[in-house]
Design an enzyme around this catalytic site. Structure first.
Site, PDB file in Angstrom:
ATOM      1  CD  GLU A  31      90.124  93.394  38.122  1.00  0.00           C
ATOM      2  OE1 GLU A  31      90.928  92.531  38.527  1.00  0.00           O
ATOM      3  OE2 GLU A  31      90.101  94.561  38.535  1.00  0.00           O
ATOM      4  NE  ARG A 258      99.162  83.787  36.037  1.00  0.00           N
ATOM      5  CZ  ARG A 258      98.036  84.455  36.219  1.00  0.00           C
ATOM      6  NH1 ARG A 258      97.065  83.949  36.944  1.00  0.00           N
ATOM      7  NH2 ARG A 258      97.867  85.634  35.673  1.00  0.00           N
ATOM      8  CE  LYS A 268      93.497  90.831  33.345  1.00  0.00           C
ATOM      9  NZ  LYS A 268      92.153  90.709  33.869  1.00  0.00           N
TER      10      LYS A 268
HETATM   11  P1  ATP Z   1      96.362  89.063  34.841  1.00  0.00           P
HETATM   12  O1  ATP Z   1      97.302  88.768  35.954  1.00  0.00           O
HETATM   13  O2  ATP Z   1      96.923  88.894  33.489  1.00  0.00           O
HETATM   14  O3  ATP Z   1      95.625  90.344  35.015  1.00  0.00           O
HETATM   15  P2  ATP Z   1      94.252  87.692  36.042  1.00  0.00           P
HETATM   16  O4  ATP Z   1      94.417  86.333  36.588  1.00  0.00           O
HETATM   17  O5  ATP Z   1      94.149  88.840  36.954  1.00  0.00           O
HETATM   18  O6  ATP Z   1      95.316  87.888  34.937  1.00  0.00           O
HETATM   19  P3  ATP Z   1      91.523  87.667  35.300  1.00  0.00           P
HETATM   20  O7  ATP Z   1      90.937  88.632  34.370  1.00  0.00           O
HETATM   21  O8  ATP Z   1      91.172  87.760  36.712  1.00  0.00           O
HETATM   22  O9  ATP Z   1      93.057  87.751  35.049  1.00  0.00           O
HETATM   23  O10 ATP Z   1      91.390  86.180  34.790  1.00  0.00           O
HETATM   24  C1  ATP Z   1      90.289  85.588  34.182  1.00  0.00           C
HETATM   25  C2  ATP Z   1      90.520  84.123  34.173  1.00  0.00           C
HETATM   26  O11 ATP Z   1      91.650  83.799  33.375  1.00  0.00           O
HETATM   27  C3  ATP Z   1      90.800  83.610  35.567  1.00  0.00           C
HETATM   28  O12 ATP Z   1      90.086  82.446  35.810  1.00  0.00           O
HETATM   29  C4  ATP Z   1      92.278  83.373  35.559  1.00  0.00           C
HETATM   30  O13 ATP Z   1      92.628  82.365  36.446  1.00  0.00           O
HETATM   31  C5  ATP Z   1      92.539  83.010  34.095  1.00  0.00           C
HETATM   32  N1  ATP Z   1      93.918  83.334  33.717  1.00  0.00           N
HETATM   33  C6  ATP Z   1      94.541  84.518  33.816  1.00  0.00           C
HETATM   34  N2  ATP Z   1      95.822  84.429  33.437  1.00  0.00           N
HETATM   35  C7  ATP Z   1      96.021  83.142  33.071  1.00  0.00           C
HETATM   36  C8  ATP Z   1      97.137  82.393  32.586  1.00  0.00           C
HETATM   37  N3  ATP Z   1      98.322  82.974  32.388  1.00  0.00           N
HETATM   38  N4  ATP Z   1      96.976  81.088  32.329  1.00  0.00           N
HETATM   39  C9  ATP Z   1      95.781  80.502  32.511  1.00  0.00           C
HETATM   40  N5  ATP Z   1      94.697  81.137  32.963  1.00  0.00           N
HETATM   41  C10 ATP Z   1      94.802  82.433  33.248  1.00  0.00           C
HETATM   42 MG    MG Z   2      93.497  90.109  38.098  1.00  0.00          MG
END
Ligand code: ATP
Ligand code: MG
Length: 749
Positions: A31, A258, A268
């Site tokens: 996102e 994760r 983020k």
């Molecule tokens: P955040 O909580 O940091 O905003 P998110 O999961 O909302 O992270 P997205 O932008 O939706 O972030 O994630 C893009 C991809 O990266 C998704 O497939 C998500 O599962 C993966 N991802 C995000 N954070 C991690 C992490 N800490 N370890 C592994 N993969 C991750």
């Molecule tokens: Mg997110």
């Protein structure tokens, strides 16, 4: 490809072999609401890595369904991160918003099939009707609307005839499904907001659960790889694709753990707070775990990828010790970069018996690095050494320069201190020394024995540079908020002296400063007239020495994670426990996973449960704190008992102490085996909830920070976190965070 196959690659291979999949297509679907962090690097490495390994391709898709938080600058940052890590996405960047028309069509189809309806219950009733894990939910009275009514309402929602929240489109599945996510999930909501790409075209936006599976399908994705928290969403993913009876091939979802690293935050949202709150200097602040931050600090893409590979792909979440990442960058730079000399805190040394000047040819690389190249080190009677490489009254075991002990200047001569010059307040300002002409490095016939060699620079030709020393952003392993920030995470030295060749010859961008660590020419602020170097990492794990306590456990954890790289299937008993923990006791899947797979832990947990009916809180303490202790000792060796853990949790549950303080109490229990209540009493740790007491502290904090009060009132909402943090800090973490939050907000108005 790693020799040991991870569970995702095992699945992919099986799918190719069985013919279920013709071409491996993956996607990285962030996102665009913040800069990517190292957790995203793991996801990028997995998705792009798998596509590459099986001759498929990987798409870069912006999951831009939330119009209020997204921005093109984040799109750019995501693109940069993927490219910097060395991966290529297929075609252009894709956007979920490109599929809004199609996704809308699919919604209409579901309505026509009687599989979706417009609900008009207020938000809180929707929540209430959903039921609980133990009780089935209730269907909304609006679920009986006719197809025509639903079509009409949905069309008008789209046109913007209703206010946000007035109606919502839901899938009609099962209000008593064991998986709560299947209780008529929300598919489309009204949002009157301008979208950064779609503009004002839409007043309705699809929810993740509806948009994601369809976007994957539209792009021809074969393996939709996501993190564990989406495990329960898999049922909806499948339901949407199956119900719409889409033409094959269709994508399948697979989840992995994760990545979490200690001493930092990794979301983020939390990173945005630090950036907007001014606690760091932008998204690429070298202290942040963002890819832009690591890049600016001087990490290489190779080191980040090596780290992701070393962590492995597992099904159980775990915290990785940051020293593992630091190891990877050292390991990458060690055989690559030139060794040079830079004095951070210069002390003048005058070599009284040296006359004239000379240039000493000196290799950039040590013997064990197979690279060639050397520079000339100017040498004269005026040199500078590191202030702490001299001690007038040395402590035992000090091997460097003292009035009685000679030392070698690396690559040059041995010097002996003859006189110590001090200023009026007694500070050493200069050393007068003598050198031994016969002691030149490489042709030493002096016979003088020294215990160490120190770095130095020639004072007349050295260049003054700025050096930025970075340390961990947080001072605690599992930071909770601004109060845990490490006050010394950045130290700027403006008057360091570096040997001339580094600036004039620029043999590289990254260096090892002898005896100091690895450094990088700051890509933004460095100029020839004002060179700036960032410290990437020290030479050894200096932090480990500072906090001995954390040393044993993290290494254990790292090992375990690597072993877990291949996921071992659960036994029947473990499966049964897992189901009980997630379904009956409402534990989240990672906690349940940790407990179910570890007989010792689950036994501990079951016993604690028999003493106190607080499944979630007990599970948290046991999987985090108790588990850590059990990694280094057996249950019988623990100083605390199951009963004491249940008492500790009770203190949290009845709000006598905060979660934060509980950790402190636990540490004490580990050491002394004392009763938690007694520790709380003896140390005066009872949570402060009295609004008057807290109010007084807030007043004090506000009066000390008038500027921030003003900024907050002028609209900088992010400063709320600052004030809350300060108040929590002032009470040593004892204040009740909810009360603090509420009162701070009130008082700042
Ligand atoms: P955040 O909580 O940091 O905003 P998110 O999961 O909302 O992270 P997205 O932008 O939706 O972030 O994630 C893009 C991809 O990266 C998704 O497939 C998500 O599962 C993966 N991802 C995000 N954070 C991690 C992490 N800490 N370890 C592994 N993969 C991750
Ligand atoms: Mg997110």
């Amino acid at each position: 490809m790693s020799e040991r196959k991870d569970f995702l690659r095992t699945i992919v291979e099986a799918d190719l072999k069985s013919g279920k999949v013709k071409e491996v297509v993956t996607r990285f679907p962030p996102e665009p609401n913040g800069f990517p962090h190292i957790g995203h690097a793991k996801s990028i490495a997995i998705n792009f890595g798998i596509a590459r390994d099986y001759n498929g391709h990987c798409n870069l898709r912006m999951d831009d369904t939330n119009p209020t938080k997204e921005d093109t600058k984040y799109v750019q940052a995501l693109k940069d991160a993927v490219e910097w890590l060395g991966f290529q996405y297929k075609g252009d960047i894709r956007y979920t918003s490109d599929y809004f028309d199609k996704i809308y069509e699919y919604a209409i189809e579901l309505i026509k099939m009687g599989k979706a309806y417009v609900d008009s219950l207020p938000e809180d009733e929707i929540r209430e009707y959903r039921g609980t894990v133990k009780e089935a939910g209730k269907r909304s009275k609006y679920a009986d609307r006719t197809v025509e009514e639903n079509l009409d309402l949905f069309e008008r929602m789209k046109k913007g005839e209703f206010k946000d929240g007035e109606h919502i489109l839901r899938a009609k599945i099962d209000m008593s499904a064991a998986n709560m996510k299947m209780r008529d999930p929300l598919m489309y909501r009204i949002r009157h907001a301008e979208h950064f790409r779609a503009g004002n075209k839409w007043a309705v936006y699809p929810m993740y659960d509806f948009a994601h599976c369809l976007s994957d399908y539209i792009e021809g994705v074969s393996h939709s790889i996501c993190t564990l928290e989406f495990e329960n969403n898999r049922d909806i993913y499948n339901w949407v694709l199956e119900t719409l009876k889409l033409t094959p091939p269709r994508p399948y979802q697979h989840e992995f753990a994760r990545l979490g690293i200690n001493y930092t935050v990794m979301s983020k949202r939390k990173l945005l707070e630090l950036v907007e709150g001014g606690q760091v200097d932008g998204w690429d602040d070298p202290r942040l775990p963002t890819i832009a931050g690591y890049k600016r600090r001087g990490y290489t893409p190779e080191s980040i990828l090596a780290f992701c590979a070393s962590v492995g792909i597992a099904k159980a979440n775990s915290m990785v010790d940051v020293s593992q990442l630091e190891f990877c960058i050292r390991d990458d730079l060690n055989p690559k970069v030139p060794r040079v000399m830079c004095v951070l805190d210069p002390l003048k040394v005058t070599i009284v018996n040296y006359e004239g000047s000379e240039e000493i040819e000196s290799s950039y690389y040590p013997h064990d690095v197979p690279k060639e190249g050397s520079r000339k080190l100017p040498f004269s009677k005026d040199i500078c050494i590191e202030r702490d490489d001299f001690m007038e009254n040395p402590v035992k075991g000090y091997f460097r320069l003292t009035p009685e002990q000679s030392v070698r200047l690396k690559g040059a001569y041995i010097i002996t201190c003859k006189e110590v010059i001090k200023d009026a307040s007694g500070n050493v300002v200069e050393i007068k020394a003598e050198y031994s002409k016969e002691s030149k490095s490489g042709s030493d016939t002096s016979g003088i024995k020294v215990k160490s060699a120190i770095h130095w620079v020639d004072a007349n030709s050295a260049k003054e540079v700025e050096v930025r020393l970075y340390d961990r952003l947080y001072s605690v392993e599992a930071p909770e908020g601004v109060e845990d920030l490490n006050a010394d995470s950045l130290k700027v030295i403006k008057t360091a002296l570096i040997e001339r060749a580094v600036i004039d010859e620029k043999p590289d961008e990254r260096f090892q400063f002898e005896r100091q660590g690895y450094f990088y020419t700051d890509p933004i602020d460095y100029t020839d007239t004002k060179p700036v170097f960032n410290k990437i990492v020290g030479l050894k794990g200096s932090w480990d020495k500072k906090s001995k306590k954390t040393e044993a456990a993290p290494k254990e954890r790292v090992k375990k994670e690597q072993v877990d790289g291949d996921v071992v299937a659960m036994s029947q008993e473990q499966e049964a426990l897992f189901t009980k923990y997630t379904k009956e006791l409402k534990l989240n899947s990672e906690v349940a996973n940790t407990l179910a797979r570890d007989a010792q832990l689950s036994a501990f947990y079951e016993e604690a449960l028999s003493l106190l009916d607080s499944p979630v809180s007990l599970a948290n303490i046991i999987t985090n704190e108790v588990a850590r202790e059990l990694k280094t000792m057996a249950v019988e060796e623990l100083k605390f008992s199951v009963k004491q853990i249940s008492e500790l949790v009770k203190l949290i549950d009845d709000k006598t102490i905060s979660n934060k303080i509980a950790k402190q109490v636990f540490e004490e229990m580990v050491k002394s085996g004392s009763n938690p209540k007694k520790i709380v009493q003896d140390k005066g740790l009872v949570q402060i909830s009295d609004p008057e007491v807290i109010g007084a502290i807030i007043d004090e904090v506000m009066s000390k920070n008038p500027d921030n009060v003003e900024k907050f009132r002028a609209g900088n909402n992010k400063l709320l976190g600052f004030f809350v943090g300060q108040v929590l800090k002032a009470t040593g973490g004892k204040a009740n965070p909810q009360v603090v939050n509420q009162l701070v907000a009130q008082k700042l108005q």
